[in-house]
Design an enzyme around this catalytic site. Structure first.
Site, PDB file in Angstrom:
ATOM      1  N   HIS A  56     -18.880 -57.799 -49.152  1.00 57.76           N
ATOM      2  CA  HIS A  56     -19.116 -58.526 -50.735  1.00 57.76           C
ATOM      3  C   HIS A  56     -18.188 -58.935 -51.287  1.00 57.76           C
ATOM      4  O   HIS A  56     -16.973 -59.615 -51.902  1.00 57.76           O
ATOM      5  CB  HIS A  56     -19.226 -56.627 -50.911  1.00 57.76           C
ATOM      6  CG  HIS A  56     -20.432 -57.157 -53.165  1.00 57.76           C
ATOM      7  ND1 HIS A  56     -19.619 -57.326 -53.722  1.00 57.76           N
ATOM      8  CD2 HIS A  56     -21.047 -56.481 -52.823  1.00 57.76           C
ATOM      9  CE1 HIS A  56     -20.050 -57.578 -55.087  1.00 57.76           C
ATOM     10  NE2 HIS A  56     -21.070 -56.956 -54.171  1.00 57.76           N
TER      11      HIS A  56
ATOM     12  N   ASP B 196     -28.516 -54.777 -56.111  1.00 58.08           N
ATOM     13  CA  ASP B 196     -27.474 -55.211 -56.668  1.00 58.08           C
ATOM     14  C   ASP B 196     -27.294 -54.332 -57.735  1.00 58.08           C
ATOM     15  O   ASP B 196     -27.063 -54.865 -58.710  1.00 58.08           O
ATOM     16  CB  ASP B 196     -27.158 -56.510 -56.250  1.00 58.08           C
ATOM     17  CG  ASP B 196     -25.852 -57.334 -56.668  1.00 58.08           C
ATOM     18  OD1 ASP B 196     -25.258 -56.383 -56.253  1.00 58.08           O
ATOM     19  OD2 ASP B 196     -25.789 -58.166 -56.733  1.00 58.08           O
TER      20      ASP B 196
HETATM   21 MN    MN Z   1     -23.263 -56.380 -55.244  1.00 62.96          MN
END
Ligand code: MN
Length: 351
Positions: A185, A311
């Site tokens: 990430h 997200d």
């Molecule tokens: Mn993210």
């Protein structure tokens, strides 16, 4: 404008790059932000979200902290059946080694407790401290066997160091042995890299995150780590941080650079860079609800390697669920994208 709630679909919508932050993490971040030598990328990222009075920052902090009523309500409103959670970036990786090693298990225990409260709605990834690779490997083992967590999150670089360095490969060895994919990430760029991005306001999710995380993935590929750990699976968000689109040039120029022996770091590796993308990577559409890019990536790496992600809360956008539901795509491919690829990769029990 109020967006209507997406209708139930013929598939479970599993969002695979969703963030949380327990209060205990924010307390540690507050101390780090007070230090004179605080990392500029971290100060700019979490310093902003933790102190800005803007509506966006306050919404994000409220969402990050909640693992119960508000989060489940937002999921219901967005038609998201399940979230796969990760400790928000930079997780423990901004901490000093001892604090990071001590805090990662606490965060993982809190996550496992939340999953136990909402077992059909939440799944999660293991936070580890790359600052101590042996401790990180042990924590992966503990979380797989004791907590039932089946993926690891690494928020890109750790104090400017990359997993391409063999000193971190205890983590790869444990992840491969336990069949836990590593979600690579984004993190704020390291201090040595952020200058020209920061002055232009382009260091964050708008562009800088993709550049830095894409570099990290590429460094892992060119280091030969995936020849040493051929079963290791790495997950990239944001449509693979643009690497699928770069594949042609990566393959051509990597081969040319190997032949020229120009860099010590670029040695022959087993296959072409794009071959590793096809065999060792899964790619999510976090932050990129864009059917053209999704289809291009499915065509390149296979429909079994491309997954849905929202997200949340950084890109809390219900209209994107509508756009992705409406993709012109065979029903079984859409189900793989939203549901079955995630069930398989994160070992989520089908309902
Ligand atoms: Mn993210």
């Amino acid at each position: 404008m109020r967006i209507t709630r997406p209708a139930p679909a013929a598939y479970r919508r599993i969002a695979t790059e969703e963030a949380f932050a327990p209060k205990e993490l924010i307390d540690i971040y507050r101390k780090i932000l007070q230090q004179k030598t605080v990392d500029p990328g971290f100060a700019n990222l979490m310093g902003f979200y933790m102190s800005s009075p803007s509506e966006r920052a306050r919404h994000i902090m409220s969402c990050l902290l909640d693992l119960d009523e508000q989060r489940i309500r937002h999921m219901d409103e967005a038609g998201v059946d399940m979230q796969v959670l990760a400790l928000t970036s930079p997780g423990v990786q901004i901490m000093d080694r001892d604090t990071a090693v001590a805090f990662a298990p606490l965060a993982n225990d809190l996550l496992a407790e939340a999953i136990a409260r909402h077992p059909t709605r939440l799944a999660g990834m293991i936070a580890v401290a790359p600052q101590d690779p042996a401790a990180a490997a042990k924590e992966i083992e503990r979380c797989v066997s004791k907590l039932g967590l089946h993926a690891v999150v690494i928020n890109s670089h750790t104090h400017g160091e990359y997993l391409s360095d063999p000193k971190f490969w205890d983590i790869f060895e444990a992840a491969e042995a336990h069949d836990t994919p590593i979600y690579l990430h984004p993190n704020a760029m390291p201090a040595s890299m952020i200058g020209h991005f920061l002055e232009a306001g382009l260091d964050g999710a708008v562009y800088g995150f993709g550049v830095e995380t894409g570099l990290h993935a590429l460094r892992i590929i060119t280091s030969g780590a995936l020849d040493r750990f051929p079963k290791l699976q790495i997950i990239l968000g944001h449509m693979g941080e643009a690497l699928p689109f770069w594949s042609y040039r990566l393959d051509y120029m990597h081969a040319a650079t190997v032949r020229s022996k120009r860099y010590d770091a670029i040695k022959p590796i087993g296959r072409k860079p794009s071959d590793y993308l096809k065999d060792n990577f899964h790619i999510t559409c976090s932050g990129m609800a864009w059917p053209q890019a999704i289809k291009f990536t499915q065509d390149l790496v296979g429909t079994d390697r491309v997954l849905y992600a929202m997200d949340y809360p950084y890109q809390h956008a219900v209209e994107e669920v509508h756009a992705l539901d409406a993709m012109d795509m065979p029903a079984e491919v859409k189900r793989a994208f939203f549901q079955t690829n995630a069930e398989k990769l994160f070992k989520i029990a089908p309902l």
